[in-house]
Enzyme design. Sequence first.
Site, PDB file in Angstrom:
ATOM      1  N   GLU A 145     -21.830  14.654  11.296  1.00  0.00           N
ATOM      2  CA  GLU A 145     -21.654  15.241  12.715  1.00  0.00           C
ATOM      3  C   GLU A 145     -19.710  14.303  12.952  1.00  0.00           C
ATOM      4  OE1 GLU A 145     -23.906  13.916  11.787  1.00  0.00           O
ATOM      5  OE2 GLU A 145     -25.401  14.582  13.532  1.00  0.00           O
ATOM      6  N   HIS A 165      -2.037   3.221   6.814  1.00  0.00           N
ATOM      7  CA  HIS A 165      -1.881   2.604   6.900  1.00  0.00           C
ATOM      8  C   HIS A 165      -0.560   2.414   5.835  1.00  0.00           C
ATOM      9  CE1 HIS A 165      -4.521   1.606   3.989  1.00  0.00           C
ATOM     10  NE2 HIS A 165      -3.900   1.008   3.579  1.00  0.00           N
ATOM     11  N   LYS A 182      -0.475  -1.367  -6.559  1.00  0.00           N
ATOM     12  CA  LYS A 182      -0.678  -1.678  -5.843  1.00  0.00           C
ATOM     13  C   LYS A 182       0.428  -2.864  -5.557  1.00  0.00           C
ATOM     14  CE  LYS A 182      -2.668  -3.411  -1.415  1.00  0.00           C
ATOM     15  NZ  LYS A 182      -4.267  -3.535  -0.622  1.00  0.00           N
ATOM     16  N   SER A 230       0.404  -1.362   0.007  1.00  0.00           N
ATOM     17  CA  SER A 230      -0.064   0.322   0.502  1.00  0.00           C
ATOM     18  C   SER A 230       0.793   1.188   0.181  1.00  0.00           C
ATOM     19  CB  SER A 230      -0.372   0.085   0.875  1.00  0.00           C
ATOM     20  OG  SER A 230      -1.643  -1.416   1.601  1.00  0.00           O
ATOM     21  N   GLN A 266     -33.453  10.498  20.146  1.00  0.00           N
ATOM     22  CA  GLN A 266     -33.586  11.939  20.688  1.00  0.00           C
ATOM     23  C   GLN A 266     -32.628  12.033  21.969  1.00  0.00           C
ATOM     24  OE1 GLN A 266     -34.099  14.241  16.961  1.00  0.00           O
ATOM     25  NE2 GLN A 266     -34.856  12.555  16.875  1.00  0.00           N
TER      26      GLN A 266
END
Lengths: 602, 602
Positions: free
Chosen positions: B347, B61, B231, B33, B408
């Site tokens: 979020e 990684h 790769k 990688s 909620q």
Amino acid sequence: MGERSDFRRELGQQLRVDSVRASAAAGSGHPTSSMSAADLIAVLIDGHLREDDHLIFSKGHASPLYYAMLKATGRIDDTELLTFRRLGSRLEGHPTPRIPPTDVATGSLGQGLPIGAGVALAGARLDRLPFRVWCLCGDSEMAEGSMWESIQHAGWEGLDNLVAIIDVNRLGQTRETMLGWDLDGYVRRLTAFGWHAIAIDGHDVDEIDAAYAEAESIKTRPTAIVARTLKGRGVKAVEDQPGRHGKPLDDVDDAIAELGGERDLSVELAEPAGGTRHAFETAPADIPTWELGEEVATRKAYGEALTALGSRRGDVVALDGEVSNSTHSEDFRAAHEDRYFEMFIAEQQLVAAAVGFQVRGWVPYASTFAAFFTRAYDFVRMAAISRADIRLAGSHAGVSIGEDGPSQMALEDLAAFRAIHGSTVLHPSDANQTAKLVEAMADQPGISFLRTLRGKTPVRTPADEPVVIGGSRIAHDGDDVAIIACGITVDEAVRAAESLADEGVRARVLDCYSIKPIDAEAVQAAARECGTVITVEDHWSEGGLGDAVLEALAAAEDRPPVTKLAVRDMPVSGTPEELLREAGIDAEAIAAAARAVSPIRR
Amino acid sequence: MGERSDFRRELGQQLRVDSVRASAAAGSGHPTSSMSAADLIAVLIDGHLREDDHLIFSKGHASPLYYAMLKATGRIDDTELLTFRRLGSRLEGHPTPRIPPTDVATGSLGQGLPIGAGVALAGARLDRLPFRVWCLCGDSEMAEGSMWESIQHAGWEGLDNLVAIIDVNRLGQTRETMLGWDLDGYVRRLTAFGWHAIAIDGHDVDEIDAAYAEAESIKTRPTAIVARTLKGRGVKAVEDQPGRHGKPLDDVDDAIAELGGERDLSVELAEPAGGTRHAFETAPADIPTWELGEEVATRKAYGEALTALGSRRGDVVALDGEVSNSTHSEDFRAAHEDRYFEMFIAEQQLVAAAVGFQVRGWVPYASTFAAFFTRAYDFVRMAAISRADIRLAGSHAGVSIGEDGPSQMALEDLAAFRAIHGSTVLHPSDANQTAKLVEAMADQPGISFLRTLRGKTPVRTPADEPVVIGGSRIAHDGDDVAIIACGITVDEAVRAAESLADEGVRARVLDCYSIKPIDAEAVQAAARECGTVITVEDHWSEGGLGDAVLEALAAAEDRPPVTKLAVRDMPVSGTPEELLREAGIDAEAIAAAARAVSPIRR
């Protein structure tokens, strides 16, 4: 067409009026978010939604519209409609399965579509039935990454049984969305992800009808209907106005009059799509067992046990977050390719698909690194509210994974899963325990979490010994000090007990492979009979095994001092042995703690 | 150009060789990688990356490549390179800030780009400096929804100082990605989200160079470089081969020879972009206080206190997940618009942006409903590994929110945040406590979480009384029974104590507004002096206040029985009062529990 269109317009107004009435009766709720989508739902239920189709309100706050729809389709009466949000009512602030035929709870945005994609995937590949899944989505929730996980995945799977209806009313809770009414922006994005996308006027019942018909005809791709709407449509005082989110209307009677008054229209859903549910072939298979002393990784035992279970039971399915050679769900894939689902590196969609599968009665086991289930924690939380039965297997627990470092180490998973309502939290120490627990999870209601180890541990549990949810086992007997452990630390604890035995300290090692429910009786007996307790876990000191033990002893008659050994400093890379030692949870640290508390040694 | 190109090709080979060597020395790691992205990094550091630019390896990684790069740029020497993944080495399995100049920990995929977007947002709007943020992304992580949250947000913000380099090596851990080498697929998606996207051959150093130059020239949009790579590039045994993920190469010496052997090239980064960091104006402002007995929602106190703090301190910034009128961060926005950031309903990006802001030295406060921080739990977990200092304010705690229902209600947040390493968990019961804690959080290292209430509570804490992290206060004195509470249950506990007083039972109510660290001394004193303890919290029974109290007493000299009152059944909709009663955590339930355990009543 004219008459049908008129009826649908009237039905849309009824849905608005009933949304306004329900919210007014409750004194809270989201009528304006309901009014924008009323025409979309009116046309859907009058001619498109079939009895065996699934409809998920991804924008769960449009619950007044949802309940108004249930009334129009005869599922509830007007009296019940007006119980909205009252204690005891089935009509909660956001929909839950307490009111049939609701499949899942929504209200945390961005979850309905991913779950819908799971239901659609089950329909296409497991049930092999022609039902369709419709999801009403809000435009605000298009900001949630989880929506794009599902859009990506459904596009890749070519789920032509999935239709997303996006209610582009432009206004979020406090301001305009990023895209506002840029319908082309949505269409471009969806198309780029392999969807068929149709931009329409969401208040033109004929355009809506044509779009649904088009969606029904599209093959090999999911369809998104991008509908331009007005929030609060139909009542000038609130229509397309900011600051009107999540509030009942001020002048309810005037609003109802403006909407043309109450109506009592009812609708029959279209005939079911029908078909016969596919059943997978089964074959006798023994859940694997291992010889005492064999060294086996519990993650490997998970894969083998699940594979055997899958042979026996045609309803068992597996999903993985593109780490199946780490979690060993690859064993299941090799044996039951049709029941294995690659969810790629998208943990929210992984859990959502599991929830969707169980909606259709399948028994899903979803696996990834335990640390990465934290990515889907909100989905697990909501799955509990959905009363979903799902099984999650998290590998690579704790510092014992070694060199990969803390990003890959689950150290908060026990705490997180214990704090899920009705959950089951299991952490076996050897292969035989693991296999039996994998089997038990299949029939366990709620959210079951199995934590597996990366490294090998010796089999200590005889193959014929019962291993049950809520159980424990004494891995080493004694009554001078109780050492309560789970997973990798059982091995360390037994070695500590063996070295303590040489010094004349008889330590009892209690293997609490079931952390929730914990075997309170065994914990209390250990406390009573040993007089002092040490807990040891490969997890942060908060919320895991130690806290479960303290809870079991909180109001017990015997409450000896409890020493909690757990990971307290941020781990780094190193060998498993080094990291267990550094964390102070290896055999030596346990023995030292036992010496410090043991009455014989004092 | 020819000579420069040759150098870059050689540099790329060196990065490959060093990636192979480091992984071989460690006996683990992800060389293949790393090899796919080596040319991308070689060209980046030789001519494009400036000393004050930020570079985040979202694909953490690829740490061997990252460390090989640190060697090539003189940050570490070859000896240290070969300590990769060893205990004590700064070179962990995935990068962490333990090795400068690493900004944040990566290794949980899909986080580097969202954090990078936060750093870029800080650069553009707060620092107002010309530095650029480069993120090396994997193609597998493009399945993570969080990537699309950041792509969406960066596109909307027009962050032309952000460049994503996507290493499309086609192969994930176990199989081909969804898009494989469909570069156009990536380009279409990114373009649809408002990015400038360039498809290139990721092994052609001149194409890479041209793409970086193009990225540097693009205005008003972020740029993505979609690079087709192999790769394991350069070593035939592993190049573009499946099954080669996350493993050292088999024949290291042969591989190094095939790559042309070891080299010792070094590179100087380009001159810094420079500039002077913007400072916001400050003004004297008092943190607000309230009169005893005033009824104020703690979420409102949060907004007002943060606004005052923002006047005083120019480094304080606020972010919200499109619920600023619920969390009351809208007060801050009104006063300090330039330092308020709307993150919409995303979020993960909300928390990631906060992490990015603190990378640049800002003091972020991010708010949403406490329940919805569960959506970003993996980001919070990783933020702790990043040694990030962020402040999270979650409103709408527990069943006391009432009619909106369980989706909620935050009922697992205390457990989840307690299980974050080095975290601070605060849950004030009144406005004066809240304001003082908001101020204290600004200088608190690590992850600080403040839980606020939807409904109003009476001010019980005098304005001049100290309120500190790790503190508590006695809200009602007595020594017959200790009732330990926090947030809404303090009010219930005091009312219970008042009614118990009428019956002659003197209850001590301990307000543990600081749950982590908990005031262990006060808890132990209460246990010792009262002889029996009741805990009461608007939270599930696992992992919250009750467990924190049990931990404080676990090894104390006095360990009286502890009765935990907490939410145990799935809540529904109802009024706050009804739901507190149904959950058994209201004044009446507390009084009943006290009567049951109080020695006087027995």
